[in-house]
Design a protein around this motif. Structure first.
Motif: not given
Length: 85
Positions: A83, A16-17, A36, A32
């Motif tokens: 999230d 998902s990332d 996070t 990213g």
């Protein structure tokens, strides 16, 4: 160690990332990661604020303390929902 890496790569967080994918551009990976990290820090701050609000409410059951407690709780819930938690 290789087994752990394989399981992490197969897990939903990795998929998902895209910034964590091996072929991600360095600037995408950095952005990213920083995003996070900021989410994690915000969650830690909110958790600490919630504990303080809980203590204040336990010490003195006022509408003001309850409102503060609920407001922080709602922020955490919104943060978790954003999230995907």
């Amino acid at each position: 160690m290789a087994e752990i890496a394989r399981r992490l790569e197969a897990g939903p967080a990795f998929r998902s990332d895209p910034f964590a994918w091996p072929d991600a551009a360095p600037d995408e990976a950095e952005a990213g990661f920083l995003h996070t990290l900021a989410r994690h820090r915000r969650a830690n701050v909110l958790e600490a604020e919630l504990k303080a609000a809980e203590r204040a409410l336990a010490d003195e059951m006022t509408e003001e303390n309850y409102a503060r407690f609920r407001a922080i709780q709602e922020q955490l819930e919104r943060s978790d929902a954003a999230d995907g938690v």
